[in-house]
Motif scaffolding. Structure first.
Motif: not given
Length: 972
Positions: A598-606, A616-621, A623-628, A685-690
């Motif tokens: 029942y959880s909404e899927q999200t693309s990590l990359g997006e 900026r090259s210092a921060v890695a992007r 992958a477009n893995d879909r997680v929920n 962490p930034q990616d978790m917050f995003k």
């Protein structure tokens, strides 16, 4: 004299060919085996060097078991059916054109039948094993699964069933399905080749043995389909059919019973095919199969479609309300935001100037140093030599320093001086790999302080840093970093590695690596292996590699942590800290899943894309893995000197982390083992917050009706200076409403969807302690609307007073660069603060770098700027220069809230504006003579304005308070 006949020469040549081909084949096999061995053995040596060899062996054995198990299963089952089909071949095959054609193939195949079959089965086994071995995480997670202690509302199964068990069962079903399908195809081919099946001629097209054999195989396939239908029922918790993710009204009331009915029909159909062993007729199996196909179309497809169109669509909200509520509840839990509730804020901003001034006096440590802008400043002031480099985006941390005789924690901008390689024109293998082996030095600056010239005020700097530096670094060598060479040879007896340039007669200080990291390379065998691995003959031949030499490789922090913990998803921005005098990288690790019900899927990359990741090259992007499902479960560290990797459990409740800790035992240390000094540098962490802000943009709405309508949804605003890119979140210390003290936080803002106004402000506590990870959302009133970042940026750029001061800042070929637009809760409203950097034109040898020129501030309708934040706040709240000017009348500049401009300056500005307008009109009309005339007028007006400004500079009383506005905003 003897002569060799042509026939003898041909026989000899043929014999040589027969001899050469096997030799070449053997050599190719040996070369492949050696390369595979080299890759595996050097990987094992690296894992041993960081004391994570159990991770390598666990992964290897899991892959081997799955490779052998799946490959052997496929080969045995398909091979058994091939053998059965061959044995059931008819003894007599009627003469026909078809059989005469097949006889030629049988004549060719029969003498080599076993060899061909073995080769094909071997190839099939390798392909199957290779495919399945990559699914080792699914298998290991299933074997060591941990209960979530929570059940889904539809099937009442623990969440672990969907996260661990369901994916494994689907994997097993997939392998068995593929095996049965290939067995049917192989059996059909053999039966046809040997006459058991015929396409031409009178009578039965299949012999009784062939019919029985294929009936059993088809029956097994349909039986598997019955199991698949049954397990598909559980997959409905991930359905996308309804308004939200999860089983919808149609899924529960139409598709769920349909799957059950189809499973029962499939069981009956399979039984009819199995009964063909005794009946030897195809009518009943054919009827059963036809019934299954029609049921799949009507019951599994058409019936749910009719329910959706004629029951759900006309009254969608009423039908889906319960299932929308499930989705909201489970999505918020899956992303760790279940307790977040927006709080109303900003309805009545403070208007009393005295109170605002008192609150402004408490503003302490507002981070004006933008880590995405001042990288070039660090580069120019602290690079020292051109073979060092700083990242283009620096990092934000906190350190305790002595300030005014008191200990206080301050926001700091930090970076490492990493190596970029040997100097140009001096490159050689020895220099690149054995002399220039490491970076040197930790550089840090106050986040809120600048020198009189607008440059950062450094806490640690230079090479070596001063002994009395505020942040003491005992081991400044950077052997493991984000830009370290792919490999270096270090630590050999008598080896001189450049440590840092100095003022001695030699011009440099040398060192020899003495750390525990690296793999010995002083033996012939290891030299051979690493020569093959890196395809570098010098590793084998060089006499510069001495006793006790080591080779360092796999050296970037993210790569090292990924290898040590392959089950983690890593944050894109590792950051350096100084702990106990040592430089240590901190890397945030996430556990993720796509199986949470029942959880909404999200693309990590997006979800994690913004201005920083795009430019900026210092921060890695990501992958477009879909997680929920996502948790910040592990904090990892990498020692920058010896490469020691440590994993610490951070989320002690996460079942996914517990599962992997059972898989890779003794690799993750408990939370209680985290040193206090190290923990003080942890941040949210930034990616978790995003990801969480993307979820909360919709899921802050918890009422199903309001969620269905979607009117209250938010969006992450566009970066004001980077069209089409999201504004990144910012680390800053601030005091949230109701909090007596400032806290280090990660912040962002939201706009209403398709609306530039501001909807809300969001912050998460980033200091380890009771408020760490606590997300607070301040929801602003819809009326009157609050201006969003883009609108605030526009007011800075169009304010007449600010524009005039900006012109002053740009004199002498200087341009402006806007820093991060910070949003701070202040005075029951929001205060915007933006540093404005000046970037002067550089000379032939000196590159320009940004220095602070102005600080822009806005609160409510008031706008001001100053050389420092206190000066800007004083102007903002003290009246002079604080309010935006009234609209200007044609030909007359808008009146200013500050000191009056001279009449000469006013006239020059008016003339310049008229000339620019004339040029633009001529350009649009395509009137080139008029464009030339207007251009001459522009040049004369600029000269007049420059002369007027010079005259005004000699009269300070007539100068407006310094202020500026951004003209160009890079990613921030």
């Amino acid at each position: 004299m003897t002569f060799r006949t042509p026939e003898f020469g041909r026989r000899l040549g043929s014999g040589r060919t027969r001899l050469v081909l096997p030799v070449l084949a053997v050599l190719a096999v040996l070369l492949i085996a050696f390369m595979v061995f080299t890759a595996l053995w050097t990987d094992l040596l690296w894992y041993r060097s960081v004391h994570f060899s159990s991770v390598f062996t666990t992964m290897l054995w899991a892959r081997v078991v799955l490779f052998v198990g799946a490959g052997l299963f496929m080969a045995l089952v398909v091979g058994a059916n091939v053998m059965i089909a061959h044995r059931l071949r008819p003894a007599y095959r009627p003469l026909s054109v078809e059989q005469q054609g097949l006889e030629r193939y049988r004549t060719v195949i029969d003498p080599r039948r076993k060899l061909i079959t073995a080769g094909l089965l071997g190839l099939l086994a390798v392909l199957t094993g290779s495919s399945v071995s990559g699914q080792w995480p699914v298998w290991l997670a299933f074997l060591h699964r941990t209960s979530f202690g929570q059940v889904d509302p539809q099937f009442h199964k623990d969440i672990s069933f969907y996260v661990f068990t369901y994916p494994f069962l689907r994997l097993v079903l997939g392998v068995v399905f593929a095996t049965v399908i290939l067995s049917i195809l192989a059996a059909v081919m053999v039966h046809y080749l040997y006459g058991g099946l015929r396409l031409q001629g009178p009578g039965d097209k299949a012999s009784p043995p062939a019919r029985a054999h294929l009936s059993v195989l088809v029956g097994v396939f349909i039986l598997l389909k019955a199991f698949a239908y049954w397990f598909d029922r559980y997959g409905l918790v991930h359905s996308e059919r309804g308004v939200t993710t999860g089983a919808s009204y149609t899924d529960v009331n139409a598709l769920l019973p349909a799957k059950t009915i189809l499973a029962i029909i499939a069981l009956i159909c399979a039984a009819l095919f199995f009964s063909n062993l005794m009946r030897r007729g195809m009518m009943l199996p054919g009827v059963g199969f036809t019934l299954l196909v029609l049921s799949a179309i009507l019951v599994g497809g058409l019936y749910p479609l009719l329910i959706q169109q004629f029951q759900v669509k006309p009254d969608e909200l009423a039908k889906e309300r319960q299932f929308i509520q499930r989705n909201i509840e489970f999505t918020r839990k899956a992303y760790g935001v279940g307790d977040v509730r927006p709080a109303a804020y900003g309805a009545q901003p403070e208007t009393d100037t005295g109170r605002l001034q008192d609150e402004a006096g408490k503003l302490d440590g507002v981070r004006l140093l933008d880590p995405s802008v001042v990288g070039e400043t660090f580069q120019q002031l602290q690079r020292v030599r051109p073979f060092y480099r700083f990242p283009d985006t620096l990092d934000v941390d906190r350190y305790k320093v002595t300030d005014g005789g008191q200990q206080k924690t301050v926001d700091t901008i930090v970076a490492l001086r990493e190596l970029s390689g040997a100097p140009a024109g001096q490159k050689s293998w020895v220099k690149d790999r054995m002399v220039y082996t490491h970076g040197y030095g930790f550089v840090s600056a106050y986040g809120d302080r600048f020198t009189g010239g607008g440059e950062p005020e450094f806490l640690t700097k230079d090479m070596p840093s001063a002994a009395n530096a505020q942040i003491k670094v005992d081991q400044p060598q950077i052997y493991y970093g984000e830009h370290s060479p792919s490999y270096s040879v270090v630590g050999g007896a008598g080896q001189n590695e450049l440590d840092y340039p100095d003022n001695s007669s030699a011009g440099q200080e040398n060192t020899t690596y003495k750390g525990a990291g690296g793999v010995p390379i002083d033996s012939f065998f290891n030299k051979l292996l690493f020569s093959a691995k890196f395809q570098e003959k010098n590793l084998m031949l060089s006499g510069a590699i001495k006793k006790n030499a080591k080779i360092l490789y796999n050296r970037t922090p993210r790569d090292m942590v990924h290898r040590a913990a392959p089950w983690l998803t890593l944050d894109g921005d590792p950051y350096p800290t100084v702990v106990d005098g040592k430089v240590t990288w901190i890397v945030d690790g996430y556990t993720t899943s796509s199986g949470y019900p029942y959880s909404e899927q999200t693309s990590l990359g997006e979800a994690t894309r913004d201005t920083i990741t795009d430019t900026r090259s210092a921060v890695a992007r990501q992958a477009n893995d879909r997680v929920n499902y996502m948790r910040n479960s592990v904090k990892a560290t990498v020692d920058a000197y010896d490469g020691t990797v440590k994993l610490y459990q951070w989320d002690e409740k996460d079942p996914v982390t517990k599962t992997w800790m059972k898989v890779f035992k003794n690799t993750v240390e408990p939370k209680s083992a985290i040193p206090a000094e190290l923990e003080s540098h942890f941040r949210y962490p930034q990616d978790m917050f995003k990801v969480q802000r993307q979820i909360l943009a919709k899921y802050h709405v918890t009422d199903p009706g309001a969620f269905y309508n979607g009117e209250g949804f938010w969006d992450v605003p566009e970066d004001p200076g980077a069209k089409g890119r999201r504004q990144p979140p910012f680390y800053q210390s601030l005091a949230m409403p109701g909090s007596p003290t400032e806290d280090f936080s990660l912040t962002t803002v939201f706009n209403p969807v398709n609306n530039p106004n501001l909807a809300s402000f969001m912050a998460v506590g980033s200091t380890p302690g009771p408020d760490y990870g606590k997300i607070q959302i301040l929801q602003l009133p819809r009326t009157p609307p609050t201006q969003g970042p883009g609108q605030v940026q526009n007011t800075f750029e169009t304010n007449a007073q600010v524009k005039d001061s900006l012109y002053r800042l740009r004199q002498g070929n200087t341009r402006t660069v806007a820093g991060n637009l910070l949003t701070i809760p202040f005075g029951k409203g929001l205060l915007y603060v933006e540093p404005m950097y000046a970037l002067a034109a550089g000379g032939a040898e000196q590159q320009p770098y940004p220095i602070l020129g102005q600080v822009l501030v806005r609160f409510g309708d008031r706008i001001a700027s100053g050389k420092t934040l206190p000066e800007a706040m004083k102007l903002l709240l003290g009246g002079a220069g604080a309010t935006p000017p009234p609209a200007a009348t044609p030909g007359k500049p808008a009146p200013q809230g500050g000191p009056e401009l001279s009449q000469a300056v006013r006239d020059a500005i008016t003339d310049l504006q008229r000339a620019v307008d004339g040029y633009e009109k001529a350009r649009k009309d395509g009137d080139y003579p008029a464009m030339g005339t207007a251009w001459e007028q522009i040049k004369k007006a600029k000269e007049a304005l420059s002369a007027a400004n010079q005259a005004a500079v000699k009269q300070p009383a007539a100068s407006p308070p310094p202020s500026g506005s951004p003209s160009e905003k890079p990613s921030s």
